[in-house]
Design a protein around this motif. Sequence first.
Motif, PDB file in Angstrom:
ATOM      1  N   VAL A 167       0.841  -1.204   0.000  1.00 30.32           N
ATOM      2  CA  VAL A 167       0.000   0.000   0.000  1.00 30.32           C
ATOM      3  C   VAL A 167       0.876   1.254   0.000  1.00 30.32           C
ATOM      4  N   SER A 168       1.916   1.276   0.825  1.00 30.76           N
ATOM      5  CA  SER A 168       2.846   2.412   0.826  1.00 30.76           C
ATOM      6  C   SER A 168       3.518   2.571  -0.537  1.00 30.76           C
ATOM      7  N   PHE A 169       3.985   1.444  -1.078  1.00 28.87           N
ATOM      8  CA  PHE A 169       4.634   1.455  -2.397  1.00 28.87           C
ATOM      9  C   PHE A 169       3.686   2.004  -3.459  1.00 28.87           C
TER      10      PHE A 169
ATOM     11  N   TRP B 240       5.935   9.779   4.449  1.00 23.88           N
ATOM     12  CA  TRP B 240       5.287   9.692   5.757  1.00 23.88           C
ATOM     13  C   TRP B 240       3.772   9.585   5.620  1.00 23.88           C
ATOM     14  N   LEU B 241       3.213  10.319   4.651  1.00 27.28           N
ATOM     15  CA  LEU B 241       1.768  10.220   4.422  1.00 27.28           C
ATOM     16  C   LEU B 241       1.405   8.840   3.882  1.00 27.28           C
ATOM     17  N   ALA B 242       2.277   8.293   3.035  1.00 27.79           N
ATOM     18  CA  ALA B 242       2.042   6.938   2.518  1.00 27.79           C
ATOM     19  C   ALA B 242       2.070   5.924   3.652  1.00 27.79           C
ATOM     20  N   MET B 243       2.999   6.104   4.601  1.00 19.87           N
ATOM     21  CA  MET B 243       3.076   5.203   5.750  1.00 19.87           C
ATOM     22  C   MET B 243       1.807   5.311   6.597  1.00 19.87           C
TER      23      MET B 243
ATOM     24  N   GLY C   2      -2.523  -4.487  13.107  1.00 17.18           N
ATOM     25  CA  GLY C   2      -2.385  -4.256  11.668  1.00 17.18           C
ATOM     26  C   GLY C   2      -1.595  -2.994  11.371  1.00 17.18           C
ATOM     27  N   ALA C   3      -1.870  -1.930  12.114  1.00 16.93           N
ATOM     28  CA  ALA C   3      -1.159  -0.668  11.898  1.00 16.93           C
ATOM     29  C   ALA C   3       0.330  -0.819  12.204  1.00 16.93           C
ATOM     30  N   LEU C   4       0.669  -1.524  13.282  1.00 15.15           N
ATOM     31  CA  LEU C   4       2.079  -1.747  13.631  1.00 15.15           C
ATOM     32  C   LEU C   4       2.802  -2.532  12.536  1.00 15.15           C
ATOM     33  N   ALA C   5       2.134  -3.556  11.988  1.00 13.54           N
ATOM     34  CA  ALA C   5       2.735  -4.347  10.910  1.00 13.54           C
ATOM     35  C   ALA C   5       2.977  -3.487   9.678  1.00 13.54           C
ATOM     36  N   ALA C   6       1.998  -2.631   9.342  1.00 19.30           N
ATOM     37  CA  ALA C   6       2.129  -1.770   8.159  1.00 19.30           C
ATOM     38  C   ALA C   6       3.254  -0.755   8.337  1.00 19.30           C
ATOM     39  N   ILE C   7       3.370  -0.185   9.529  1.00 15.54           N
ATOM     40  CA  ILE C   7       4.437   0.785   9.785  1.00 15.54           C
ATOM     41  C   ILE C   7       5.804   0.100   9.700  1.00 15.54           C
ATOM     42  N   ALA C   8       5.919  -1.096  10.294  1.00  8.99           N
ATOM     43  CA  ALA C   8       7.181  -1.840  10.229  1.00  8.99           C
ATOM     44  C   ALA C   8       7.577  -2.123   8.782  1.00  8.99           C
ATOM     45  N   ALA C   9       6.613  -2.565   7.978  1.00  7.94           N
ATOM     46  CA  ALA C   9       6.896  -2.885   6.574  1.00  7.94           C
ATOM     47  C   ALA C   9       7.285  -1.646   5.790  1.00  7.94           C
ATOM     48  N   SER C  10       6.602  -0.535   6.032  1.00  6.62           N
ATOM     49  CA  SER C  10       6.893   0.714   5.312  1.00  6.62           C
ATOM     50  C   SER C  10       8.268   1.256   5.688  1.00  6.62           C
TER      51      SER C  10
END
Length: 290
Positions: free
Chosen positions: A52-54, A65-68, A199-207
């Motif tokens: 999603v960030s990509f 940062w907005l993408a994250m 879910g948010a923590l996983a997304a932030i880690a991946a980004s």
Amino acid sequence: MDFLQQFLQQVLNGLTLGGIYSLVALGLTLVYGILHVPNFAHGAFYMAGAFVSFHLMTRYGVNYWLAMAGSAAVVAVLSTLAERLVFHPLRHHSGLHPMIAAIGMMLFLEATAQLIWGADFQRMQSPYSGIVELGGLTAPVQRLLIIAAAFLMMVVLHLFLKKTVTGSTIIAMAQNRDGASLVGIDANRVAMLTFAIAGALAAIAASLYAPINLVYPAMGNLVITKAFVIIILGGMGSVPGAIVGGLIIGFAESFGAFYISSDYKDIIAFVLLVVILSVRPQGLFTKGVR
């Protein structure tokens, strides 16, 4: 002096890996501590966060940062939907049913990502591509960013759990679900919130990690396997254990890859699991979200 510089370089690498592993393991241990659900789909949420960030950055030119933030919001919603549509209906079934459902959801999300973005490896650009020299130590800005952001998120989560009423309800649910329900805590609301945070923590880690790694549909598989090793090491459901376990695995991989061989980097976590559990079977910390 060269030895000291090499040592400090591995410390930096260990902090980078440890920060990412801890963030992923924190979400996993929160869900397990509250619902006793081994969420194997958590690695797919990590993968979804990176994609999603990509996508936001490459397709729409959104700021990093907005993408994250957008990725964290999207995956939080996706994780909450998973709780409502998959785990909630199975709450009264045996542990095997949620496990199978989680594996099925993981495969579904990976196939969906491959359908949308393809099976090729992608590289996410970061605006922080510079190098900082600190007394002969070479420190890429993105790695420093990962360390700072990951540990900031851990502090924020700790303060949220300890200092807010909502965080207190999560801890109460983890300690005694029936007792929490008797005093008026809404179990459904807490479960949804817990999945959203995970879910948010996983997304932030991946980004955070994607710019120095690659983005591809199966990228969450090895990460979630290591996250399970971490929460077993730290004590199932233990927040401090997830952080300490993540750092242990991060440092072990970094120093093991440099001083032994990078070929064995990914099995070091499992060797450590066997060694530590043979000495302390209950994990490093006692069970329960604290």
